[in-house]
Enzyme design. Sequence first.
Site, PDB file in Angstrom:
ATOM      1  N   SER A 232     -33.235  35.495 -13.858  1.00 42.39           N
ATOM      2  CA  SER A 232     -33.827  34.204 -13.463  1.00 42.39           C
ATOM      3  C   SER A 232     -35.343  34.310 -13.475  1.00 42.39           C
ATOM      4  O   SER A 232     -35.895  35.407 -13.314  1.00 42.39           O
ATOM      5  CB  SER A 232     -33.397  33.848 -12.037  1.00 42.39           C
ATOM      6  OG  SER A 232     -34.141  34.643 -11.108  1.00 42.39           O
ATOM      7  N   ASP A 233     -35.995  33.186 -13.649  1.00 43.57           N
ATOM      8  CA  ASP A 233     -37.428  33.206 -13.383  1.00 43.57           C
ATOM      9  C   ASP A 233     -37.573  33.432 -11.875  1.00 43.57           C
ATOM     10  O   ASP A 233     -36.632  33.241 -11.096  1.00 43.57           O
ATOM     11  CB  ASP A 233     -38.075  31.895 -13.844  1.00 43.57           C
ATOM     12  CG  ASP A 233     -39.577  32.047 -14.022  1.00 43.57           C
ATOM     13  OD1 ASP A 233     -40.182  31.215 -14.700  1.00 43.57           O
ATOM     14  OD2 ASP A 233     -40.147  33.046 -13.493  1.00 43.57           O
ATOM     15  N   TRP A 234     -38.747  33.823 -11.494  1.00 40.58           N
ATOM     16  CA  TRP A 234     -38.951  34.232 -10.091  1.00 40.58           C
ATOM     17  C   TRP A 234     -38.792  33.022  -9.167  1.00 40.58           C
ATOM     18  O   TRP A 234     -39.506  32.049  -9.317  1.00 40.58           O
ATOM     19  CB  TRP A 234     -40.321  34.898  -9.948  1.00 40.58           C
ATOM     20  CG  TRP A 234     -40.283  36.402 -10.141  1.00 40.58           C
ATOM     21  CD1 TRP A 234     -40.756  37.358  -9.255  1.00 40.58           C
ATOM     22  CD2 TRP A 234     -39.733  37.142 -11.226  1.00 40.58           C
ATOM     23  NE1 TRP A 234     -40.567  38.621  -9.755  1.00 40.58           N
ATOM     24  CE2 TRP A 234     -39.911  38.526 -10.959  1.00 40.58           C
ATOM     25  CE3 TRP A 234     -39.097  36.791 -12.420  1.00 40.58           C
ATOM     26  CZ2 TRP A 234     -39.473  39.528 -11.831  1.00 40.58           C
ATOM     27  CZ3 TRP A 234     -38.667  37.795 -13.284  1.00 40.58           C
ATOM     28  CH2 TRP A 234     -38.854  39.143 -12.993  1.00 40.58           C
TER      29      TRP A 234
END
Length: 749
Positions: A232-234
């Site tokens: 996932s993106d952060w």
Amino acid sequence: MNININKTINELTLDEKVSLLSGGSAWYTQPIERLGIPHVLMTDGPTGLRLSKNQVSVGEETLGNIEKSTSFPCSSAMASTFNQELMEEVGREIALQFQEHGVSLLLAPGINGKRTPLCGRNFEYMSEDPYLSGKMAVAYIKGVQGEGVGTTLKHYVANNQENKRFTVNAVMDERTLREIYLAPFEMAVKEAAPWSVMGAYNRVNGTYCCENNKLMLDILRDEWGFDGMVVSDWTAITDKVGSVKNGCDLEMPGPSMRDQEVLDALETGVLSMADLNDRVRRVLQFVQRALMNKKEVKVDYARAHEVSRRAAEESTVLLKNQDDILPLNSNLKIVVLGEQAADVMQGGGCAKLDPERLSPPLDELRKRNPDLVYAPGYTGDAPDEKLINEAKVAAADADVALVFVGTTYSIESEGFDRAHMRVADSHLALIREVAKVNKNVIVMISSGSAVEVHQFDKDVKAIFQLWYPGQAAGEALVRLLYGEVSPSGKLSETYPVHLENTPVFDNGHVNVEEVEYKEGLFVGYRYYGTKKIPVQYPFGHGLTYTTFEYSGLKLSQRDLKNGDQLEVSLNVTNTGGVKAKETVQIYVHDVRSQYPRPEQELKGFAKVELKPGETKRISATLDERAFAYYVPHLSKFAVETGEFEIRVGADSRDIRLTELVRFESQDGVTIPLTDRDSVLDWLQNPETSDRMKTVMNDKFGGPYRTDSSIFCIMSGLTIRKFFDQSSLLCPGHNVDVKKTEAYLTGNSE
Ligand code: GLC
């Protein structure tokens, strides 16, 4: 170290499995000490190693001070090199610095489509064109992964603006999604197999990317065969269980606060153990790959710097060169104006690095002109009269004024979109005022994406687009200014005249929760070219210090069928007096299609270096996909039978040679007719035309005139009405409706 994955999965406790689905901290995967599974470190690019000193220690990592590393030109710059070999070389150098610091995964390349020049993160993305983005991403991935470091293709998908990026819903039709925004990801996954793909923050057609079954499982896994890890993106995970269920393997940063939700979902059966084990397997396979590819490296930073310099030279685009003022004669008295001359601009946000050495243009120009005069001309974004006057005095006394302008960190960065397309207002004021006292102004633009230049382009003799050129900016620019190397960059995105000309301007992209991609496929040159809208500088534009002639276009065949490869070859001759590189671009124009298509699309390119008078034959191969588009009623890319123009150009509007090919496709792209379609549709459709003509001849008792009023009335009838009304419309010509219907449905004996 070799992890026996199946054995490990069997030995892991349930809690340990769930813990593996999120990081052990902000930048590491989760270690499982009990089984000897170490953690693995990841961090950003894309233009070099961005590693904060305390990232390496376990525990609370912050984005503290950054390790020094080589800073390379930004992604929009690298795409403007149109040089895949150079892109691969840059990837290799970055990977070696990752290896030296024990980092196994590079969180790059970013290849989101440039839907609008205003996107604050365009500097981190390659191009407005999916083919160029895809090809440059493939080269980057191969370069990095060839040195044993993983890459992360991001941000999957349609993260096309920074404003409201955590929640915005990108609403688009299937063709736009497939042909523009997914296409570079598809190419990169299929041609370069990145170790991981990063799920974007935003929603696509209502569902967050990290929990989007269609994107993460149907398309990425099942259709494209991606076998790496989805990260996932952060902080992009909104529904933890939904993300695990729909194909997101690793939540970052970690550790997750919602492991219990996963355990509960396993308990209730919302999540299956098979789902859990599959995600755990992906993470373990990634850790395994990382451990097996670690190697001791001693980086040669001088070599890396030389690569960065060549990349800056080849990505810089000469937009204008009036009166051939460039290259400069070294005895000219120059003045250097603009604070950005004393710095090297980067994009703001997680891509910002601490360059291990820096070559600002001012320093390099001083080495060649020790007594040059420099004036900052501005400080900040608001014009400063005193500084401008100081600069004007200096400019009045010089032969040539080099003025450094661009966007600034408060204008262009990750986290927000630009509010306008201008360079900083203080920079504009400086150019305007200096041009009043010096007729030889040369402007250098540092920006990550297109800026408006109409405010000053008539007042200046030359313009260079530097993008964010990396740490060797000054060395590269001096060699370009004095002709030691000829410019060879070509625009990886269109330079519109006005922001108001852009396809997105009236689509309210900037600050709303839901953005409808009403422009569809028509982004960048696909929009300006199809709609014949004037632009400042077209996609693929770039001048140099010589001239090139194209000749002898040859195609390997004129008639194509499914599975064929078309080889396009031609001669390029350097008809000028200096050595230079030329990027030949190949565009395909679909002469006629049932669905709307952009007027032309880039489907090949080749870059070649030529000495004065030298001719080389270059070639490029177009596969079937070069002619295909995503056909909604077939739910796949397919080729429509018909003619295609192969266009060879120096840029998207400077087409030098063309040839026609015919493609006989078996893909059955013809839009299936229904009885709601008109008589004319049935007459014009290749698959029903003959049958329909027979019926019409029957009705009219022989050849009919298509300019007769009765025909014109009937041709607009739906075919259903045609059956029902035809005897009324044509007294005396009884039509056997059953027989007609049998003809039309192809069931006549
Ligand atoms: C960010 C970015 C992503 C980056 C990640 C880690 O917010 O969107 O590109 O890799 O966080 O810094």
